[in-house]
Design a protein around this motif. Structure first.
Motif, PDB file in Angstrom:
ATOM      1  N   CYS A  46       0.820  -1.210   0.000  1.00 46.25           N
ATOM      2  CA  CYS A  46       0.000   0.000   0.000  1.00 46.25           C
ATOM      3  C   CYS A  46       0.855   1.262   0.000  1.00 46.25           C
ATOM      4  N   GLY A  47       2.106   1.144   0.446  1.00 47.21           N
ATOM      5  CA  GLY A  47       2.954   2.331   0.501  1.00 47.21           C
ATOM      6  C   GLY A  47       2.689   3.181   1.733  1.00 47.21           C
ATOM      7  N   ARG A 309      -3.481  10.908  -5.002  1.00 47.61           N
ATOM      8  CA  ARG A 309      -2.136  11.060  -5.570  1.00 47.61           C
ATOM      9  C   ARG A 309      -1.626   9.742  -6.152  1.00 47.61           C
ATOM     10  N   VAL A 310      -1.936   8.621  -5.478  1.00 49.23           N
ATOM     11  CA  VAL A 310      -1.432   7.332  -5.972  1.00 49.23           C
ATOM     12  C   VAL A 310      -2.484   6.554  -6.779  1.00 49.23           C
ATOM     13  N   HIS A 376      -3.958   2.122  12.475  1.00 43.49           N
ATOM     14  CA  HIS A 376      -2.499   2.086  12.654  1.00 43.49           C
ATOM     15  C   HIS A 376      -2.067   0.655  12.980  1.00 43.49           C
ATOM     16  N   ALA A 380       0.531  -1.216   8.210  1.00 44.40           N
ATOM     17  CA  ALA A 380       0.333   0.141   7.686  1.00 44.40           C
ATOM     18  C   ALA A 380       1.161   1.167   8.456  1.00 44.40           C
ATOM     19  N   SER A 381       1.403   0.889   9.741  1.00 49.53           N
ATOM     20  CA  SER A 381       2.040   1.901  10.584  1.00 49.53           C
ATOM     21  C   SER A 381       2.999   1.250  11.583  1.00 49.53           C
TER      22      SER A 381
END
Ligand code: HEC
Ligand code: HEC
Ligand code: HEC
Ligand code: HEC
Length: 396
Positions: A46-47, A309-310, A376, A380-381
């Protein structure tokens, strides 16, 4: 002549053992087994965090394209469980995955537990279209495949009884290692059970490896094989697939098509408008403007823009954490139908505000660590630390 051999050759042999050694090794040949397994529908990361930004089919294909020559001769295998669940999005992923496999020219892929959850009718057209050599114990498929690569004769199978004398034998399985390690007759076993072995295990003369979860890395097993087909030596390494790897443009194109089809999944826009349990930040601002101002300075306020943006602002798997209330009654649905609920808004932490408007004395959902952890997550985090993160988003 005999004396000559004894007195002249013997000392020579003793003097130059590496040469003799080298001659014996001159017969050996190198074969690379490149493998994935247990990718579980992860088309790309996912970045969300640089620490977990590894893998993805576009980078894998890019790496292969760039290093094809130095890796050759090689065999490219997926040991199964590369599909996600059988949902509408899961089906789109499955097709994109097969397309990527076909671009990378996988020599064989196994259909195991996850693949078996899809009905056969779903695949029949796709496998022909993308020419994917599948092995599986499902009745419609062959259980073993014979792969010839240069002088190598390789038997890859999903069936523990199907090893063949005189070939290099590779078994693909998603059984746990405890079930697999007693098997005999296999040179290599590749698992897709999700277990991580940093290094290959050896049991009963078999080399056992396991695909790196989510395809974050490509496994590379380099074999030295003698003329009789026996594995003399092996080396193993993981090829990391980070941001530095150049993506394959054809696979990227397939992923773009996938994104466009996923966006089509959120077409039905009648239902989500019916409920308004989530009010949206502009409503909260009518009475709590200073809180809105402080929120605007946090990254939560730009979370939807990040997805735009992505090119992922219509992907349910992303918007569930980058908006307010996706998947819940009256929560975010799509940018078109519920534009007031884009970004990680007030109600993502405080809960839906409708009740609050009816009666201010009713407390809202208390905000504690568990609320953050819904989004989170570890992947992802990975740097999430409650006190540190709380300090950054606190209303000031
Ligand atoms: C489980 C919740 C969750 C899901 C699902 C999720 N994200 Fe995220 N995303 C986050 C969190 C939390 C952060 C902030 C991480 C941090 O900094 O600690 C983040 C950060 C990001 C960032 C980095 C923003 C920046 O500017 O540094 C990008 C890009 C991103 N996400 C894209 C996506 C995409 C694309 C998807 C879907 C494929 C997705 N996210 C799915 C929770 C999620
Ligand atoms: C609905 C999902 C969601 C919830 C709930 C959530 N966050 Fe986030 N958080 C995100 C996303 C998504 C991002 C990344 C936004 C971006 O940059 O695109 C993020 C980013 C952050 C960042 C910025 C990270 C950085 O390194 O600058 C902090 C800090 C943060 N969140 C703290 C918290 C805390 C503390 C909580 C709980 C009180 C919380 N978040 C609850 C989704 C969420
Ligand atoms: C990332 C989670 C998160 C988001 C998003 C968030 N808050 Fe909060 N909010 C908290 C936390 C945690 C507290 C308690 C600590 C504090 O005062 O900062 C709080 C406290 C409050 C309080 C004060 C409660 C009291 O007892 O005085 C109000 C009012 C409030 N938030 C409104 C908002 C509004 C309005 C928004 C949207 C603009 C918003 N919050 C967005 C986490 C969040
Ligand atoms: C019409 C005005 C109004 C609107 C709109 C409004 N609030 Fe409030 N809110 C209040 C009042 C009044 C209080 C009570 C203040 C007090 O008791 O100090 C309050 C208290 C709060 C508190 C602190 C008490 C608690 O239960 O935690 C939070 C958090 C909060 N509001 C969040 C929100 C959020 C989020 C929204 C938007 C969904 C929102 N409010 C919309 C008027 C409003």
């Amino acid at each position: 002549m005999r004396f000559f051999a004894l007195y002249v050759l013997m000392p020579l042999i003793m003097l130059f053992p590496p040469v003799i050694h080298g001659q014996a090794y001159g017969q050996t040949r190198t074969l690379n087994i490149l493998y994935t397994g247990g990718v579980n529908g992860e088309l790309e990361p996912c970045g969300c965090s640089p620490k977990t930004d590894f893998g993805g089919v576009a980078r894998r294909a890019g790496y292969l394209a760039e290093h094809r020559k130095t890796l050759s001769p090689y065999i490219l295998i997926d040991a199964g469980n590369f599909f996600d669940k059988d949902t509408p999005q899961g089906r789109l992923k499955a097709e994109a995955m097969l397309k990527a496999f076909s671009i990378m020219k996988y020599d064989t892929v196994a259909f195991l537990k996850m693949e078996k959850e899809f009905p056969y009718s779903f695949f029949s057209g796709l496998l022909k279209k993308y020419k994917i050599p599948v092995i599986s114990d499902m009745p419609q498929y062959r259980q073993s495949i014979s792969i010839k690569r240069n002088a190598f004769d390789v038997n890859v199978s999903v069936t523990p009884m199907n090893y063949q004398k005189g070939k290099l034998n590779i078994l693909l399985s998603d059984q746990p290692i405890s079930e697999i390690k007693h098997l005999k007759g296999w040179d290599i076993i590749i698992l897709s059970s999700g277990e991580i072995f940093e290094e290959p295990l050896k049991a009963n003369g078999t080399i056992i490896v396991s695909g790196y979860p989510k395809g974050e890395r490509l496994g590379i097993l380099t074999l030295q094989i003698d003329s009789g087909g026996e594995v003399l030596e092996f080396k193993h390494r993981w090829q990391s697939l980070g941001k530095d790897i150049k993506e394959d443009i054809n696979v990227r194109k397939a992923l773009k098509e996938y994104d466009a089809m996923v966006a089509g999944l959120l077409k039905d826009n009648s239902k989500p408008l019916a409920e308004i349990s989530y009010l949206g930040v502009s409503k909260c601002g009518e009475c709590h403007q200073p809180f809105v101002e402080s929120w605007k300075k946090t990254r939560h306020a730009g979370a939807f823009h990040t997805l735009e943006r992505v090119g992922k602002s219509a992907d349910p798997e992303c918007i569930k954490c980058h908006t307010a209330g996706f998947g819940e009654k009256g929560g975010f649905y799509s940018a078109k139908t519920t534009p007031r609920l884009t970004n990680v808004q007030c109600e993502a932490c405080h809960g839906p505000g409708r009740e609050h408007l009816l009666d201010f004395s009713k407390p809202m959902q208390p905000v504690a660590e568990y609320v953050c952890l819904k989004c989170h997550t570890k992947s992802a985090s990975p740097d999430f630390n409650y006190p540190v993160y709380l300090e950054k988003i606190k209303h000031k």
